[in-house]
Design a protein around this motif. Structure first.
Motif, PDB file in Angstrom:
ATOM      1  N   ARG A 351       0.980  -1.380   0.212  1.00  0.00           N
ATOM      2  CA  ARG A 351       0.066   0.318  -0.189  1.00  0.00           C
ATOM      3  C   ARG A 351       0.908   1.633   0.169  1.00  0.00           C
ATOM      4  O   ARG A 351       0.620   2.536  -0.031  1.00  0.00           O
ATOM      5  N   VAL A 352       2.288   1.045   0.320  1.00  0.00           N
ATOM      6  CA  VAL A 352       2.902   2.506   0.009  1.00  0.00           C
ATOM      7  C   VAL A 352       3.099   2.652  -0.988  1.00  0.00           C
ATOM      8  O   VAL A 352       3.031   1.701  -2.398  1.00  0.00           O
ATOM      9  N   PRO A 353       2.842   4.561  -1.553  1.00  0.00           N
ATOM     10  CA  PRO A 353       2.785   4.426  -2.590  1.00  0.00           C
ATOM     11  C   PRO A 353       3.633   4.462  -3.130  1.00  0.00           C
ATOM     12  O   PRO A 353       5.367   4.336  -2.708  1.00  0.00           O
ATOM     13  N   THR A 354       3.553   4.345  -5.278  1.00  0.00           N
ATOM     14  CA  THR A 354       5.317   3.631  -5.779  1.00  0.00           C
ATOM     15  C   THR A 354       5.941   4.368  -5.478  1.00  0.00           C
ATOM     16  O   THR A 354       7.558   4.342  -5.808  1.00  0.00           O
ATOM     17  N   GLU A 355       5.384   6.185  -5.724  1.00  0.00           N
ATOM     18  CA  GLU A 355       6.697   6.875  -5.637  1.00  0.00           C
ATOM     19  C   GLU A 355       7.337   7.298  -4.207  1.00  0.00           C
ATOM     20  O   GLU A 355       8.090   7.826  -4.159  1.00  0.00           O
ATOM     21  N   ALA A 356       6.652   6.695  -3.366  1.00  0.00           N
ATOM     22  CA  ALA A 356       7.047   7.003  -1.972  1.00  0.00           C
ATOM     23  C   ALA A 356       9.055   7.235  -1.867  1.00  0.00           C
ATOM     24  O   ALA A 356       9.536   7.649  -0.277  1.00  0.00           O
ATOM     25  N   THR A 357       8.909   6.195  -1.745  1.00  0.00           N
ATOM     26  CA  THR A 357      10.689   5.706  -1.877  1.00  0.00           C
ATOM     27  C   THR A 357      11.429   5.045  -3.537  1.00  0.00           C
ATOM     28  O   THR A 357      10.659   4.730  -4.392  1.00  0.00           O
ATOM     29  N   ALA A 358      12.397   4.550  -3.060  1.00  0.00           N
ATOM     30  CA  ALA A 358      13.162   3.867  -4.943  1.00  0.00           C
ATOM     31  C   ALA A 358      12.772   2.307  -4.535  1.00  0.00           C
ATOM     32  O   ALA A 358      12.896   2.212  -5.924  1.00  0.00           O
ATOM     33  N   PHE A 359      12.092   2.044  -3.740  1.00  0.00           N
ATOM     34  CA  PHE A 359      11.570   0.706  -3.948  1.00  0.00           C
ATOM     35  C   PHE A 359      10.173   0.202  -5.299  1.00  0.00           C
ATOM     36  O   PHE A 359       9.190   0.374  -4.140  1.00  0.00           O
ATOM     37  N   PRO A 360      10.686   0.913  -5.974  1.00  0.00           N
ATOM     38  CA  PRO A 360       9.172   0.800  -6.493  1.00  0.00           C
ATOM     39  C   PRO A 360       7.842  -0.384  -6.943  1.00  0.00           C
ATOM     40  O   PRO A 360       6.374  -0.401  -7.714  1.00  0.00           O
ATOM     41  N   PHE A 361       8.910  -1.388  -5.930  1.00  0.00           N
ATOM     42  CA  PHE A 361       7.527  -2.812  -6.736  1.00  0.00           C
ATOM     43  C   PHE A 361       6.889  -3.077  -5.822  1.00  0.00           C
ATOM     44  O   PHE A 361       6.464  -3.683  -4.936  1.00  0.00           O
ATOM     45  N   ARG A 362       5.799  -2.084  -5.832  1.00  0.00           N
ATOM     46  CA  ARG A 362       4.494  -1.827  -4.766  1.00  0.00           C
ATOM     47  C   ARG A 362       3.101  -2.648  -5.422  1.00  0.00           C
ATOM     48  O   ARG A 362       2.198  -2.048  -4.813  1.00  0.00           O
ATOM     49  N   PHE A 363       3.453  -3.845  -5.614  1.00  0.00           N
ATOM     50  CA  PHE A 363       1.712  -4.274  -5.947  1.00  0.00           C
ATOM     51  C   PHE A 363       2.023  -6.393  -5.141  1.00  0.00           C
ATOM     52  O   PHE A 363       3.517  -6.175  -4.847  1.00  0.00           O
ATOM     53  N   ASN A 364       1.234  -6.210  -4.721  1.00  0.00           N
ATOM     54  CA  ASN A 364       1.061  -8.180  -4.318  1.00  0.00           C
ATOM     55  C   ASN A 364       2.507  -8.998  -4.205  1.00  0.00           C
ATOM     56  O   ASN A 364       1.906  -9.241  -6.965  1.00  0.00           O
ATOM     57  N   HIS A 365       3.094  -9.705  -4.672  1.00  0.00           N
ATOM     58  CA  HIS A 365       3.818 -11.025  -5.681  1.00  0.00           C
ATOM     59  C   HIS A 365       4.452 -11.430  -4.587  1.00  0.00           C
ATOM     60  O   HIS A 365       4.561 -11.383  -3.365  1.00  0.00           O
ATOM     61  N   PHE A 366       4.912 -12.659  -5.494  1.00  0.00           N
ATOM     62  CA  PHE A 366       6.293 -13.458  -4.753  1.00  0.00           C
ATOM     63  C   PHE A 366       7.848 -13.274  -4.705  1.00  0.00           C
ATOM     64  O   PHE A 366       8.331 -12.860  -6.319  1.00  0.00           O
ATOM     65  N   ASN A 367       8.612 -12.959  -3.570  1.00  0.00           N
ATOM     66  CA  ASN A 367       9.683 -12.473  -4.463  1.00  0.00           C
ATOM     67  C   ASN A 367      10.141 -14.211  -4.332  1.00  0.00           C
ATOM     68  O   ASN A 367      10.763 -14.741  -3.039  1.00  0.00           O
ATOM     69  N   MET A 368      10.703 -14.453  -5.458  1.00  0.00           N
ATOM     70  CA  MET A 368      11.523 -16.071  -5.775  1.00  0.00           C
ATOM     71  C   MET A 368      12.990 -15.650  -5.103  1.00  0.00           C
ATOM     72  O   MET A 368      12.914 -14.880  -6.537  1.00  0.00           O
ATOM     73  N   GLN A 369      13.270 -16.597  -4.547  1.00  0.00           N
ATOM     74  CA  GLN A 369      14.904 -16.858  -4.319  1.00  0.00           C
ATOM     75  C   GLN A 369      15.860 -18.360  -4.696  1.00  0.00           C
ATOM     76  O   GLN A 369      15.097 -19.066  -3.909  1.00  0.00           O
ATOM     77  N   ILE A 370      16.380 -18.484  -5.646  1.00  0.00           N
ATOM     78  CA  ILE A 370      16.790 -19.655  -5.626  1.00  0.00           C
ATOM     79  C   ILE A 370      18.503 -19.552  -4.921  1.00  0.00           C
ATOM     80  O   ILE A 370      19.365 -18.628  -5.235  1.00  0.00           O
ATOM     81  N   VAL A 371      18.647 -20.550  -4.494  1.00  0.00           N
ATOM     82  CA  VAL A 371      20.287 -21.410  -4.011  1.00  0.00           C
ATOM     83  C   VAL A 371      20.264 -22.620  -4.176  1.00  0.00           C
ATOM     84  O   VAL A 371      19.541 -23.008  -3.575  1.00  0.00           O
ATOM     85  N   ALA A 372      21.654 -22.057  -5.162  1.00  0.00           N
ATOM     86  CA  ALA A 372      22.032 -23.646  -5.133  1.00  0.00           C
ATOM     87  C   ALA A 372      23.983 -23.418  -3.915  1.00  0.00           C
ATOM     88  O   ALA A 372      24.249 -22.078  -4.195  1.00  0.00           O
ATOM     89  N   ARG A 373      23.971 -24.399  -3.816  1.00  0.00           N
ATOM     90  CA  ARG A 373      24.799 -25.123  -2.057  1.00  0.00           C
ATOM     91  C   ARG A 373      26.050 -25.850  -2.581  1.00  0.00           C
ATOM     92  O   ARG A 373      25.288 -27.266  -3.192  1.00  0.00           O
ATOM     93  N   TRP A 374      27.115 -25.569  -2.601  1.00  0.00           N
ATOM     94  CA  TRP A 374      28.216 -26.623  -2.883  1.00  0.00           C
ATOM     95  C   TRP A 374      29.302 -26.779  -2.227  1.00  0.00           C
ATOM     96  O   TRP A 374      29.413 -26.025  -0.862  1.00  0.00           O
ATOM     97  N   GLU A 375      29.558 -27.719  -1.622  1.00  0.00           N
ATOM     98  CA  GLU A 375      31.235 -27.605  -0.421  1.00  0.00           C
ATOM     99  C   GLU A 375      32.405 -26.922  -1.716  1.00  0.00           C
ATOM    100  O   GLU A 375      32.459 -27.472  -2.105  1.00  0.00           O
ATOM    101  N   PRO A 376      32.581 -25.917  -0.515  1.00  0.00           N
ATOM    102  CA  PRO A 376      33.419 -25.560  -1.731  1.00  0.00           C
ATOM    103  C   PRO A 376      34.434 -26.209  -2.479  1.00  0.00           C
ATOM    104  O   PRO A 376      35.230 -26.994  -2.558  1.00  0.00           O
TER     105      PRO A 376
END
Ligand SMILES: Cc1cc2nc3c(=O)[nH]c(=O)nc-3n(C[C@H](O)[C@H](O)[C@H](O)COP(=O)(O)OP(=O)(O)OC[C@H]3O[C@@H](n4cnc5c(N)ncnc54)[C@H](O)[C@@H]3O)c2cc1C
Length: 448
Positions: A351-376
């Motif tokens: 609900r924060v207005p799009t122009e209020a901050t530099a984070f413009p992605f102000r609508f419902n969504h999912f932030n998907m993060q993928i992590v691949a991990r291995w032994e160094p």
């Protein structure tokens, strides 16, 4: 850059100045990703805000690039400046709560755990899901977490920041002072200035319902459909962080982590819906003070020093197609150490207005993060992780909206970082020129 910069640094900074192998070895101890390349001309330990000012002023005299290490959780190690000096803020980690004003003060190198250590039982602050991430790094990029739907992003709770500019001067950024910089710091702010201290809003919060529900992979499709339905119906008091990950004694599956911060009966109702899903096992269920939702088992999923690669996608909704593709990607994971996470973003943050901050992605969504991990050192595992991430990108890109979360995007995804900021790039460029014309702070996020 002439090596003579080391002399004034050693003279005017109270912490240790390291070079070459010593610098790399020391910075390595602060980095999450054990496979990141580390090279820097000098690692400058800053013990006070004046150290930061002096170091930046000296860097300015020598026309040197500068980067900052806080919590060290940028997986590409953008905290380390390959062609300049790295300011190590890890010792600048004091935190303080003012109960009357309901505010939290932090120094620029504090991590989430430092805040948890001083947080009263009946108060909450907005942070991510991991206790070892830097508060500044998290906030400057936006800051997804389990309280976004209640109180906004971490960046939305920032009230005031003291920063060191590219010429070494110290200023305040807030709604009243230097508001253009304050706007940029909240969501796109890693390359404008160095944050040496900041003040955040805290929120009174009674005990919350914290749970973890394991769903076997075979039942994950149906479960995620129910999660979307529940999120559509529930108000701001519910979030459901979800992750495809391995759980001891359960195997690799979907873990739903609902957090409810409202009336008891309604929280139990939503948890009941999730715990009655087919195949569900409730791993954790407790009404706890907010601080206690951070537990060692969550952090243990991502130990320091392993090899890591990450990617991110913005998903507007868990449609049947998105769910099918995501579950299939999880099923194809070459290692049970890998993970696919979904942060739900809605409610107050949306609900924060799009122009209020530099984070413009102000609508419902999912932030998907993928992590691949291995032994160094296991280049075979690393190659498989990279292929898996590339496969996910190929199949999810057509289903994603405007790129992914820039804090997590890699160095090969500048187009997607720019897509994320969209029209805000123009204003960000003007502000960057005003405060850092010579690009002293040049960590590679691909924006400028
Ligand atoms: C295991 C893990 C869990 C995560 N969970 C979440 C999550 O729940 N929510 C979320 O939104 N993100 C999450 N992230 C992403 C995280 O927010 C970013 O990677 C963030 O930049 C990390 O900040 P840091 O201080 O730990 O990292 P660092 O690597 O120290 O710094 C990252 C960047 O921020 C800049 N920076 C750091 N401190 C300052 C400062 N004081 N002033 C100016 N610039 C600074 C650095 O120069 C660098 O470019 C997670 C990442 C990992 C690896």
């Amino acid at each position: 850059m002439p090596h003579s910069i080391l002399e004034p640094l050693a003279k005017y900074v109270s912490g240790t100045v390291r070079t070459g192998e010593g610098a790399a070895r020391n910075l390595r101890t602060g980095l999450w990703n054990g496979s990141a390349d580390i090279e820097t001309i000098a690692a400058v330990e800053c013990l006070t805000a004046s150290d930061v000012e002096n170091a930046v002023r000296i860097a300015s005299d020598y026309n040197a690039h500068v980067s900052v290490m806080g919590g060290g959780h940028d997986w590409t190690a953008r905290s380390v400046c390959r062609n300049g000096i790295t300011l190590d803020l890890r010792s600048l980690n004091k935190t303080r709560v003012n109960r009357e004003r309901a505010t939290l003060s932090i120094e620029g190198g504090a991590i989430v755990q430092n805040v948890l250590d001083c947080l009263p039982d009946d108060m909450a602050f907005v942070a991510g899901v991991h206790s070892q991430v830097g508060v500044s790094g998290l906030t400057l990029g936006g800051g997804y977490g389990k309280l976004n739907s209640r109180f906004g992003l971490a960046a939305d709770t920032l009230q005031r920041a003291e920063v060191v500019l590219a010429d070494g001067t110290n200023i305040v950024a807030s709604a009243d002072e230097n508001p253009d910089l304050f706007w940029a710091l909240r969501g796109a702010g890693k390359n404008f200035a160095i944050l040496t201290s900041a003040e955040f809003a805290l929120f009174p919060l009674e005990k919350v319902l914290n749970a973890k529900v394991f769903i076997p992979l075979a039942q994950a499709r149906a479960s995620l459909r129910v999660v979307q339905d529940i999120l559509d119906e529930a108000g701001d008091n519910l979030s459901t962080f979800s992750a495809f990950t391995a759980v001891p004694n359960q195997g690799f599956g979907l873990v739903l982590e609902p957090l409810w911060s409202g009336r008891k009966q309604r929280g139990e109702h939503y948890l009941g819906l999730l715990s009655r899903l087919e195949g569900a096992t409730v791993l954790v269920k407790s009404w706890v003070v907010y601080r206690d939702i951070y537990d060692a088992s969550s952090d243990a999923a991502w130990p320091d020093g392993q090899g890591y690669r990450m990617d991110a996608h913005n998903i507007a909704r868990l449609t049947p197609e998105v769910i099918d593709v995501t579950v299939e990607c999880a099923r194809r994971s070459p290692s049970e150490k890998n993970c696919i996470m979904l942060h739900d973003f809605r409610g107050a943050a949306a609900r924060v207005p799009t122009e209020a901050t530099a984070f413009p992605f102000r609508f419902n969504h999912f932030n998907m993060q993928i992590v691949a991990r291995w032994e160094p050192g296991r280049s075979d595992e690393e190659a498989k992780g990279r292929q898996w991430i590339e496969h996910i990108r190929a199949v999810l890109n057509p289903l994603s909206t405007r790129g992914g979360y820039p804090s997590v995007l890699g160095l090969d995804s500048h187009d997607r970082a720019r897509a994320f900021y969209g029209e805000a790039i123009e204003a960000l460029t003007v502000i960057k020129r005003k405060y850092d014309l010579e690009n002293r702070f040049s960590a590679d996020f691909g924006l400028f």
